[in-house]
Structure formats: C-alpha cells, structure tokens
Design a protein around this motif. Structure first.
Motif, PDB file in Angstrom:
ATOM      1  N   ASP A  65       0.817  -1.213   0.000  1.00 13.78           N
ATOM      2  CA  ASP A  65       0.000   0.000   0.000  1.00 13.78           C
ATOM      3  C   ASP A  65       0.851   1.263   0.000  1.00 13.78           C
ATOM      4  O   ASP A  65       0.339   2.353   0.204  1.00 13.78           O
ATOM      5  N   THR A  66       2.166   1.122  -0.223  1.00 11.65           N
ATOM      6  CA  THR A  66       3.054   2.271  -0.166  1.00 11.65           C
ATOM      7  C   THR A  66       3.959   2.298  -1.385  1.00 11.65           C
ATOM      8  O   THR A  66       4.600   1.301  -1.721  1.00 11.65           O
ATOM      9  N   SER A  78       2.892  -0.425   4.631  1.00 17.12           N
ATOM     10  CA  SER A  78       3.282   0.805   5.341  1.00 17.12           C
ATOM     11  C   SER A  78       4.281   0.538   6.462  1.00 17.12           C
ATOM     12  O   SER A  78       5.203   1.321   6.683  1.00 17.12           O
ATOM     13  N   GLU A 103       1.610   6.588   0.807  1.00 20.23           N
ATOM     14  CA  GLU A 103       0.699   5.503   1.158  1.00 20.23           C
ATOM     15  C   GLU A 103      -0.585   5.659   0.351  1.00 20.23           C
ATOM     16  O   GLU A 103      -1.172   6.738   0.303  1.00 20.23           O
TER      17      GLU A 103
END
Length: 111
Positions: A65-66, A78, A103
C-alpha cells in the motif's frame, strides 16, 4: 482543464497507434502532472496459484500500500516502508534513494 500530449506511431501495416507522452491537469490554477505508479494494477500475468503479486516485497504477508518516490514503485506495506526508510533508505526494486513514501489505500469491491 486536462491536457494530454501524445504521438501517433505507425505500425507495420497502415494502422496508427496513439502513445500518450504526458498528461497534465489544471485545477484551481495549480498544475498537476499525472504519472504512473508501478505495481498498483492487478497482474494479468499469473502463471500459477502461488501468489498474486499484491503482497509487500519485504514481509510477503501484508498487502502492498506504499509507493516509493521518485521511482514510483508500489511494493511495500506501510510498516515495512517505515522500517526500510530508517534502515537503508533505498527502493527494494531499483535501489534508488527514497525521497518520499506515498501511502495509497485501495478499496477492492470486487473481491
């Protein structure tokens, strides 16, 4: 306003193909350039059922997610991104120095 800069490329036959070079958005007088994030889309090239390519390349358990900037590789969760920033400060994909982490939360309604 949106500006899309593109070129026409001629294929081997008589067909042309549009290749987008740059996309620019102007919102309330501020200029934004749209850029691709590598690894954000679903992988169509799955050869077996062992993995979907959606997990973090470090812990391999959490969903990624980053994204790493400026190289734009979305390859970390993250928590691993924060730890990596303190330890090596280099993208695990291309080894380019990390300037910033972004993010990105993705809602998967289909699944």
């Amino acid at each position: 306003m949106q500006i899309t800069q593109a070129v026409l490329e001629k294929n081997n036959g008589d067909h042309f193909k549009v290749k987008v070079i740059r996309q620019i958005l102007w919102i309330d007088g501020i200029r934004y350039e749209l850029r691709e994030i590598y690894g954000i889309g679903n992988s169509e090239e799955s050869f077996d059922d062992t993995g979907s390519g959606e997990e973090c390349v470090i812990c391999m358990t959490e969903p990624k997610d980053t994204a790493v900037l400026p190289c734009r590789h979305m390859c970390l969760c993250s928590e691993c991104a924060k730890a990596l920033r303190l330890q090596s400060n280099k993208c695990p994909i291309c080894r380019q120095p990390i300037e910033e982490l972004m993010e990105i939360k993705i809602n998967n309604v289909d699944r």
